[in-house]
Enzyme design. Sequence first.
Site, PDB file in Angstrom:
ATOM      1  CE  LYS A 124      10.866 -10.673 -18.139  1.00 48.20           C
ATOM      2  NZ  LYS A 124       9.826 -10.702 -19.190  1.00 48.20           N
ATOM      3  CG  ASP A 164       9.653 -14.256 -18.928  1.00 50.00           C
ATOM      4  OD1 ASP A 164       9.176 -13.585 -19.850  1.00 50.00           O
ATOM      5  OD2 ASP A 164      10.723 -14.900 -19.066  1.00 50.00           O
TER       6      ASP A 164
HETATM    7  P1  NDP Z   1       7.286 -21.256 -20.056  1.00 49.24           P
HETATM    8  O1  NDP Z   1       8.145 -21.441 -18.889  1.00 49.24           O
HETATM    9  O2  NDP Z   1       5.813 -21.481 -19.945  1.00 49.24           O
HETATM   10  O3  NDP Z   1       7.800 -22.136 -21.282  1.00 49.24           O
HETATM   11  C1  NDP Z   1       9.093 -21.983 -21.763  1.00 49.24           C
HETATM   12  C2  NDP Z   1       9.304 -22.965 -22.910  1.00 49.24           C
HETATM   13  O4  NDP Z   1      10.537 -22.667 -23.542  1.00 49.24           O
HETATM   14  C3  NDP Z   1       9.409 -24.398 -22.423  1.00 49.24           C
HETATM   15  O5  NDP Z   1       8.960 -25.259 -23.433  1.00 49.24           O
HETATM   16  C4  NDP Z   1      10.907 -24.548 -22.187  1.00 49.24           C
HETATM   17  O6  NDP Z   1      11.373 -25.870 -22.258  1.00 49.24           O
HETATM   18  C5  NDP Z   1      11.471 -23.733 -23.330  1.00 49.24           C
HETATM   19  N1  NDP Z   1      12.777 -23.192 -22.926  1.00 49.24           N
HETATM   20  C6  NDP Z   1      13.016 -22.356 -21.893  1.00 49.24           C
HETATM   21  N2  NDP Z   1      14.330 -22.100 -21.783  1.00 49.24           N
HETATM   22  C7  NDP Z   1      14.913 -22.784 -22.761  1.00 49.24           C
HETATM   23  C8  NDP Z   1      16.251 -22.929 -23.158  1.00 49.24           C
HETATM   24  N3  NDP Z   1      17.262 -22.297 -22.532  1.00 49.24           N
HETATM   25  N4  NDP Z   1      16.501 -23.719 -24.235  1.00 49.24           N
HETATM   26  C9  NDP Z   1      15.493 -24.345 -24.890  1.00 49.24           C
HETATM   27  N5  NDP Z   1      14.201 -24.264 -24.530  1.00 49.24           N
HETATM   28  C10 NDP Z   1      13.920 -23.486 -23.494  1.00 49.24           C
HETATM   29  O7  NDP Z   1       7.575 -19.745 -20.559  1.00 49.24           O
HETATM   30  P2  NDP Z   1       6.702 -18.825 -21.501  1.00 49.24           P
HETATM   31  O8  NDP Z   1       5.994 -19.628 -22.530  1.00 49.24           O
HETATM   32  O9  NDP Z   1       5.944 -17.891 -20.651  1.00 49.24           O
HETATM   33  O10 NDP Z   1       7.850 -17.945 -22.195  1.00 49.24           O
HETATM   34  C11 NDP Z   1       8.442 -18.294 -23.438  1.00 49.24           C
HETATM   35  C12 NDP Z   1       9.079 -17.073 -24.054  1.00 49.24           C
HETATM   36  O11 NDP Z   1       8.087 -16.076 -24.266  1.00 49.24           O
HETATM   37  C13 NDP Z   1      10.159 -16.389 -23.225  1.00 49.24           C
HETATM   38  O12 NDP Z   1      11.123 -15.841 -24.092  1.00 49.24           O
HETATM   39  C14 NDP Z   1       9.408 -15.267 -22.536  1.00 49.24           C
HETATM   40  O13 NDP Z   1      10.269 -14.225 -22.161  1.00 49.24           O
HETATM   41  C15 NDP Z   1       8.480 -14.848 -23.655  1.00 49.24           C
HETATM   42  N6  NDP Z   1       7.278 -14.103 -23.276  1.00 49.24           N
HETATM   43  C16 NDP Z   1       6.403 -14.602 -22.349  1.00 49.24           C
HETATM   44  C17 NDP Z   1       5.266 -13.897 -22.050  1.00 49.24           C
HETATM   45  C18 NDP Z   1       4.249 -14.424 -21.112  1.00 49.24           C
HETATM   46  O14 NDP Z   1       3.212 -13.761 -20.951  1.00 49.24           O
HETATM   47  N7  NDP Z   1       4.417 -15.575 -20.497  1.00 49.24           N
HETATM   48  C19 NDP Z   1       4.990 -12.582 -22.648  1.00 49.24           C
HETATM   49  C20 NDP Z   1       5.940 -12.202 -23.666  1.00 49.24           C
HETATM   50  C21 NDP Z   1       7.035 -12.935 -23.934  1.00 49.24           C
HETATM   51  P3  NDP Z   1      11.805 -26.620 -20.883  1.00 49.24           P
HETATM   52  O15 NDP Z   1      10.524 -26.907 -20.186  1.00 49.24           O
HETATM   53  O16 NDP Z   1      12.525 -27.818 -21.341  1.00 49.24           O
HETATM   54  O17 NDP Z   1      12.691 -25.655 -20.136  1.00 49.24           O
HETATM   55  O1  2IT Z   2       7.980 -10.559 -21.620  1.00 56.08           O
HETATM   56  C1  2IT Z   2       6.834 -10.206 -21.265  1.00 56.08           C
HETATM   57  O2  2IT Z   2       6.237  -9.280 -21.835  1.00 56.08           O
HETATM   58  C2  2IT Z   2       6.192 -10.917 -20.158  1.00 56.08           C
HETATM   59  N1  2IT Z   2       6.764 -11.876 -19.641  1.00 56.08           N
HETATM   60  C3  2IT Z   2       4.850 -10.471 -19.644  1.00 56.08           C
HETATM   61  C4  2IT Z   2       4.998  -9.316 -18.701  1.00 56.08           C
HETATM   62  C5  2IT Z   2       3.744  -8.890 -17.995  1.00 56.08           C
HETATM   63  O3  2IT Z   2       3.870  -7.993 -17.148  1.00 56.08           O
HETATM   64  O4  2IT Z   2       2.660  -9.404 -18.259  1.00 56.08           O
END
Ligand code: NDP
Ligand code: 2IT
Length: 444
Positions: A124, A164
């Site tokens: 990460k 992420d």
């Molecule tokens: P994005 O940046 O696309 O979206 C994040 C969302 O979460 C936004 O709506 C944001 O709101 C909100 N958010 C972020 N930080 C905070 C905070 N501290 N408090 C409240 N709201 C918050 O990220 P992703 O959708 O990619 O990721 C979301 C989650 O999923 C994370 O935990 C990530 O680790 C996990 N994840 C992502 C994967 C991926 O493929 N993208 C894979 C597996 C897990 P705002 O815009 O206001 O900050």
């Molecule tokens: O938390 C996660 O699994 C991710 N943000 C995706 C990682 C990846 O390599 O696609």
Amino acid sequence: MDIKQLLQEIENKNAGQTEFLQALKEVFESLEPVIKRHPEYEKANILERIAEPERVIMFRIPWMDDNGDIKVNRGFRIEFNGAIGPYKGGLRFHPSVNLGILKFLGFEQIFKNSLTGLPMGGGKGGSDFDPKGKSDNEVMRFCQSFMSELYRHIGPNTDVPAGDIGVGGREIGFLYGQYKKITNRFESILTGKGRNWGGSLARPEATGYGCVYFTEEMLKTKGESFQGKRVTISGSGNVAQFATQKAMELGAKVISLSDSNGSIYIPDGITKENWEFIMELKNLKRGRINECSEKFPCEYHEGIHPWGFECDIALPCATQNELNGNEAKKLIDNGVIAVAEGANMPSTPEAADLFIANGILFGPGKAANAGGVAVSGLEMCQNHIGLSWSFKEVDEKLHGIMVNIHENALKTSEKYGSPGNLIVGANIAGFLKVANSMLDQGII
Ligand code: NDP
Ligand code: 2IT
């Protein structure tokens, strides 16, 4: 082995890394029956070794803003465990990023990647850079500076980052462009790439869809489905957007989404038109969720998480520790039947314990959100063989992987004495493959 004593020693060594210690405690406590049954792990000191990243890279990222002022941020890459494949895991750009947060994410990634069945180690990275309010040019200059250091540490068979929080298609594009410029090589060093230049179809959808597929499997064990269910989702980024789309497609009503400022509430469920508006708002205009109430009828609740709304299914898809014990109690009192973590570690330990103790179907992040990295693995595979599969092919593979992860976690929970507890099942199933590979490879 005394796991409590081991945890204490690790805590002393990593003081202040709260989220890392939280993730580690959950995993190690659930491994107790494995360690008892397999003395070879203790003999080889696997737990102490697995708690220590193989490599931590930390670097300076200087960049120039649109006013010509020079800024500096901190960059990281944690190459946590490479026993079963090249390090693989996302990059997070968010002002809260620090070593402890990235170590928790890297640690979780080891077991998540193992559960996918694909050959990927855990890693990460990211930065405390805040993309909010920055112009596209500022984001580009930042990404170029980030990659000007990171490029020397990654490679198609070494370490393959992805997105992420705060890192989506735009950032992956800028990062990839800079890698190519420096190295003069077009190769699979990032996933989540654009579809015209090596990206996989269905990668943007994969985490959200995968989380819904996983939830569907949990629901099936109780003879239930998404049809007609009220679903509350937190976040409105990549994961939340596609969890919403898939849940709607399966006949559910998505009653809430949120961002870090507040939640919207739509008792009759988000429509396709509302969803399209949110996609444009978040991915192109980069606006706030409260702007929905100017466009279509919905309540906006400032500063509120969406856990107080009456619902059947909850999918936390924003960030770590966004659902605490009191909020879990509220969900349970309101009759929630299933909770699946689209985000990484969104439930606090108290919340997760309450869900398990009350017999709620609970899908822990490292299982429920593994669809994203799984399709990243499929993207690497397509890059290596020089082919690209259709959306349907990738989606079917993703679906199969999520069904397998659920079955594996469920069976493992039964085998190790906690039937139905998918936290225990996922942790043990993910661990065994990595631990056995470490045994095979000697003192690494
Ligand atoms: P994005 O940046 O696309 O979206 C994040 C969302 O979460 C936004 O709506 C944001 O709101 C909100 N958010 C972020 N930080 C905070 C905070 N501290 N408090 C409240 N709201 C918050 O990220 P992703 O959708 O990619 O990721 C979301 C989650 O999923 C994370 O935990 C990530 O680790 C996990 N994840 C992502 C994967 C991926 O493929 N993208 C894979 C597996 C897990 P705002 O815009 O206001 O900050
Ligand atoms: O938390 C996660 O699994 C991710 N943000 C995706 C990682 C990846 O390599 O696609």
